[in-house]
Design a protein around this motif. Sequence first.
Motif, PDB file in Angstrom:
ATOM      1  N   MET A 120     -12.481 -54.898  54.013  1.00  0.00           N
ATOM      2  CA  MET A 120     -11.813 -55.454  52.862  1.00  0.00           C
ATOM      3  C   MET A 120     -12.561 -55.034  51.607  1.00  0.00           C
ATOM      4  SD  MET A 120     -10.125 -58.979  53.071  1.00  0.00           S
ATOM      5  CE  MET A 120     -10.399 -60.323  52.066  1.00  0.00           C
ATOM      6  N   GLY A 121     -11.848 -54.398  50.651  1.00  0.00           N
ATOM      7  CA  GLY A 121     -12.470 -53.888  49.442  1.00  0.00           C
ATOM      8  C   GLY A 121     -12.599 -54.949  48.365  1.00  0.00           C
ATOM      9  N   ARG A 122     -13.384 -54.605  47.380  1.00  0.00           N
ATOM     10  CA  ARG A 122     -13.585 -55.496  46.252  1.00  0.00           C
ATOM     11  C   ARG A 122     -12.348 -55.482  45.353  1.00  0.00           C
ATOM     12  NH1 ARG A 122     -18.079 -54.225  41.964  1.00  0.00           N
ATOM     13  NH2 ARG A 122     -16.511 -54.566  40.392  1.00  0.00           N
ATOM     14  N   LYS A 123     -11.931 -56.634  44.888  1.00  0.00           N
ATOM     15  CA  LYS A 123     -10.758 -56.737  44.024  1.00  0.00           C
ATOM     16  C   LYS A 123     -11.115 -56.232  42.625  1.00  0.00           C
ATOM     17  CE  LYS A 123      -7.250 -59.954  42.561  1.00  0.00           C
ATOM     18  NZ  LYS A 123      -6.767 -61.313  42.563  1.00  0.00           N
ATOM     19  N   SER A 124     -10.240 -55.434  42.046  1.00  0.00           N
ATOM     20  CA  SER A 124     -10.473 -54.865  40.725  1.00  0.00           C
ATOM     21  C   SER A 124     -10.442 -55.948  39.642  1.00  0.00           C
ATOM     22  CB  SER A 124      -9.419 -53.806  40.411  1.00  0.00           C
ATOM     23  OG  SER A 124      -9.555 -53.380  39.079  1.00  0.00           O
ATOM     24  N   LEU A 125     -11.385 -55.856  38.736  1.00  0.00           N
ATOM     25  CA  LEU A 125     -11.449 -56.783  37.606  1.00  0.00           C
ATOM     26  C   LEU A 125     -10.791 -56.212  36.356  1.00  0.00           C
ATOM     27  CD1 LEU A 125     -15.141 -58.026  37.932  1.00  0.00           C
ATOM     28  CD2 LEU A 125     -13.066 -59.231  38.596  1.00  0.00           C
ATOM     29  N   LYS A 126     -10.252 -55.003  36.471  1.00  0.00           N
ATOM     30  CA  LYS A 126      -9.741 -54.309  35.292  1.00  0.00           C
ATOM     31  C   LYS A 126      -8.666 -55.103  34.555  1.00  0.00           C
ATOM     32  CE  LYS A 126      -7.813 -50.011  33.609  1.00  0.00           C
ATOM     33  NZ  LYS A 126      -7.414 -48.649  33.876  1.00  0.00           N
ATOM     34  N   GLU A 127      -7.604 -55.486  35.245  1.00  0.00           N
ATOM     35  CA  GLU A 127      -6.502 -56.156  34.564  1.00  0.00           C
ATOM     36  C   GLU A 127      -6.900 -57.512  33.977  1.00  0.00           C
ATOM     37  OE1 GLU A 127      -2.055 -57.770  35.503  1.00  0.00           O
ATOM     38  OE2 GLU A 127      -2.682 -55.929  36.495  1.00  0.00           O
ATOM     39  N   PRO A 128      -7.588 -58.387  34.753  1.00  0.00           N
ATOM     40  CA  PRO A 128      -7.996 -59.663  34.147  1.00  0.00           C
ATOM     41  C   PRO A 128      -8.953 -59.473  32.961  1.00  0.00           C
ATOM     42  CG  PRO A 128      -8.282 -59.741  36.531  1.00  0.00           C
ATOM     43  CD  PRO A 128      -7.900 -58.342  36.177  1.00  0.00           C
ATOM     44  N   ARG A 129      -9.847 -58.499  33.065  1.00  0.00           N
ATOM     45  CA  ARG A 129     -10.807 -58.258  31.983  1.00  0.00           C
ATOM     46  C   ARG A 129     -10.077 -57.717  30.744  1.00  0.00           C
ATOM     47  NH1 ARG A 129     -15.723 -60.206  30.779  1.00  0.00           N
ATOM     48  NH2 ARG A 129     -16.849 -59.328  32.516  1.00  0.00           N
ATOM     49  N   GLN A 130      -9.096 -56.838  30.939  1.00  0.00           N
ATOM     50  CA  GLN A 130      -8.328 -56.321  29.810  1.00  0.00           C
ATOM     51  C   GLN A 130      -7.572 -57.454  29.111  1.00  0.00           C
ATOM     52  OE1 GLN A 130      -6.119 -53.168  31.835  1.00  0.00           O
ATOM     53  NE2 GLN A 130      -7.189 -51.636  30.592  1.00  0.00           N
ATOM     54  N   LYS A 131      -6.986 -58.359  29.886  1.00  0.00           N
ATOM     55  CA  LYS A 131      -6.267 -59.499  29.295  1.00  0.00           C
ATOM     56  C   LYS A 131      -7.215 -60.379  28.490  1.00  0.00           C
ATOM     57  CE  LYS A 131      -2.429 -59.805  32.526  1.00  0.00           C
ATOM     58  NZ  LYS A 131      -1.758 -60.578  33.557  1.00  0.00           N
ATOM     59  N   GLU A 132      -8.399 -60.618  29.030  1.00  0.00           N
ATOM     60  CA  GLU A 132      -9.394 -61.426  28.331  1.00  0.00           C
ATOM     61  C   GLU A 132      -9.773 -60.771  26.994  1.00  0.00           C
ATOM     62  OE1 GLU A 132     -13.910 -63.143  29.076  1.00  0.00           O
ATOM     63  OE2 GLU A 132     -13.223 -61.407  30.235  1.00  0.00           O
ATOM     64  N   ILE A 133      -9.966 -59.469  27.008  1.00  0.00           N
ATOM     65  CA  ILE A 133     -10.333 -58.737  25.795  1.00  0.00           C
ATOM     66  C   ILE A 133      -9.190 -58.772  24.780  1.00  0.00           C
ATOM     67  CG2 ILE A 133     -10.859 -56.432  24.892  1.00  0.00           C
ATOM     68  CD1 ILE A 133     -12.402 -55.970  27.601  1.00  0.00           C
TER      69      ILE A 133
END
Length: 194
Positions: A1-14
């Motif tokens: 099981m791979g690590r879940k990407s933080l890209k989308e949540p982090r972009q929304k936060e920014i």
Amino acid sequence: MGRKSLKEPRQKEIIKAFYKIVKKDGLENASIQKIAESIQINPSLIMHYFRSREHLVYGLVEFILDRWLLIFDVKDAEDPRDALDKVLDNIFSKKWNSLFDDGTSYSLYSLAFRNKTIRQRYKHLLDSLRQRLAEMIEACNESKSLAVKDPVAAADIIFVLVDGAYYYLSLVDDKAEYDRRLAVYKKHALNVLS
């Protein structure tokens, strides 16, 4: 099981942080540094998620669309006409105006005159709102609760009224005058449907 990407949540936060700063300080004064400080991250992390400030602005235009589409959220509607009536109530109310800061919206809109990508995204945003309303009017036609000959044209006229109304009303400080004018504009929008 791979690590879940933080890209989308982090972009929304920014983007949310960017919006708050633009709302408070204006688009021209919103910097990468201010955004980073507000959410306690390194400015280079912002550049990791957004290649440039311009890409942040593109994300903010998308944020506007997501906020404005909330006006169509009428899950408790009983039928197409009830849904349309509730959406029109939302459009011609303070709820619509509170979804997104006028100053931020108009600052972004002014960039459309100088930036082709922003112009295209803003046009897509406004076309999406008109399309959604046209679909609701067509659903009312199908249910026989309305008989609008051209739902697309009707939706366009209503949003022309809305755009002009909120542009003007952003200058009105008197609450009674604001409410009175908004009611008149709504009446004219309803006349488009009759």
